[in-house]
Enzyme design. Structure first.
Site, PDB file in Angstrom:
ATOM      1  N   HIS A   1       0.488  -1.322  -0.077  1.00  0.00           N
ATOM      2  CA  HIS A   1      -0.191  -0.339   0.181  1.00  0.00           C
ATOM      3  C   HIS A   1       1.105   1.174  -0.236  1.00  0.00           C
ATOM      4  CE1 HIS A   1       0.641  -1.039   5.070  1.00  0.00           C
ATOM      5  NE2 HIS A   1       1.100   0.598   4.215  1.00  0.00           N
TER       6      HIS A   1
HETATM    7  P1  TYD Z   1      -2.565  -3.835   6.366  1.00  0.00           P
HETATM    8  O1  TYD Z   1      -2.771  -2.620   6.728  1.00  0.00           O
HETATM    9  O2  TYD Z   1      -3.250  -4.884   5.927  1.00  0.00           O
HETATM   10  O3  TYD Z   1      -1.416  -4.689   6.990  1.00  0.00           O
HETATM   11  P2  TYD Z   1      -0.041  -4.511   6.542  1.00  0.00           P
HETATM   12  O4  TYD Z   1      -0.065  -3.348   5.401  1.00  0.00           O
HETATM   13  O5  TYD Z   1       1.310  -4.820   7.575  1.00  0.00           O
HETATM   14  O6  TYD Z   1       0.101  -5.758   5.751  1.00  0.00           O
HETATM   15  O7  TYD Z   1      -3.516  -3.777   8.589  1.00  0.00           O
HETATM   16  C1  TYD Z   1      -3.912  -5.580   9.135  1.00  0.00           C
HETATM   17  C2  TYD Z   1      -4.899  -5.451   9.714  1.00  0.00           C
HETATM   18  O8  TYD Z   1      -4.505  -4.614  11.216  1.00  0.00           O
HETATM   19  C3  TYD Z   1      -6.413  -4.356   8.414  1.00  0.00           C
HETATM   20  O9  TYD Z   1      -7.563  -5.218   9.542  1.00  0.00           O
HETATM   21  C4  TYD Z   1      -5.899  -2.942   9.435  1.00  0.00           C
HETATM   22  C5  TYD Z   1      -5.539  -3.211  10.934  1.00  0.00           C
HETATM   23  N1  TYD Z   1      -5.026  -1.919  11.969  1.00  0.00           N
HETATM   24  C6  TYD Z   1      -5.385  -1.037  12.733  1.00  0.00           C
HETATM   25  O10 TYD Z   1      -6.540  -1.789  12.726  1.00  0.00           O
HETATM   26  N2  TYD Z   1      -4.408  -0.321  13.594  1.00  0.00           N
HETATM   27  C7  TYD Z   1      -2.869  -0.275  13.056  1.00  0.00           C
HETATM   28  O11 TYD Z   1      -2.515   1.054  13.786  1.00  0.00           O
HETATM   29  C8  TYD Z   1      -3.016  -1.294  11.782  1.00  0.00           C
HETATM   30  C9  TYD Z   1      -1.468  -0.386  11.311  1.00  0.00           C
HETATM   31  C10 TYD Z   1      -3.231  -1.818  11.483  1.00  0.00           C
END
Ligand code: TYD
Length: 139
Positions: A57
């Site tokens: 992302h």
């Molecule tokens: P995601 O952004 O998809 O993780 P990565 O980029 O590391 O692969 O986040 C995974 C899940 O965690 C998603 O449901 C959103 C949640 N999340 C939060 O609730 N708070 C946060 O600060 C972060 C980073 C993620």
């Protein structure tokens, strides 16, 4: 919202230093000292199964420090024109990621921990999660 026009060359490794003694090391990151933004949130990735990738992302506004608190992993940065792969494997080195860049994390070693210091609270509206949409913004 407008995507910031940063490039992968705006991201750099910062030695946040360590205090060493015979009983081990301690590394300190403190607002106003060795980090160029105010930390509003901390999260960490761990127990990552072999072969998995994270990230995938871009952010409109968020700035981050990413630190390999344990083990190692790669961060792939992409600004739509250039790609840069940074291997993180030392707890005293932080990768400063500026806003407006696509990033992925992969190649996690067993037991690794990716510590993230972020400039804002969690806000799903700050994410671009489709690479084609990211490229559209960058043109
Ligand atoms: P995601 O952004 O998809 O993780 P990565 O980029 O590391 O692969 O986040 C995974 C899940 O965690 C998603 O449901 C959103 C949640 N999340 C939060 O609730 N708070 C946060 O600060 C972060 C980073 C993620």
């Amino acid at each position: 919202m407008k995507l910031k026009n940063n490039t992968v060359f705006d991201c750099c490794m910062i030695d946040v230093s360590k205090i060493h003694n015979e009983a081990g090391n301690i590394t300190v990151v403190e607002n106003g000292d060795n980090i160029p933004f105010e930390v509003k949130r901390i999260y960490y990735l761990y127990d990552i199964p072999g072969g998995e990738a994270r990230g995938g992302h871009a952010h409109y506004e968020l700035e981050q420090y990413i630190i390999a608190a344990s083990g190692s992993f790669d961060v792939i940065l992409d600004d739509g024109q250039n790609r840069k792969i940074v291997t993180l494997n030392r707890p005293n080195l932080a990768l400063h990621i500026v806003p407006g860049l696509w990033r992925e994390l992969d190649n996690f070693s067993s037991g690794s921990i990716s510590l993230v210091l972020a400039s804002n609270e969690y806000d799903e509206n700050d994410y671009i999660r489709e690479y084609t949409k990211f490229l559209d913004y960058k043109i």
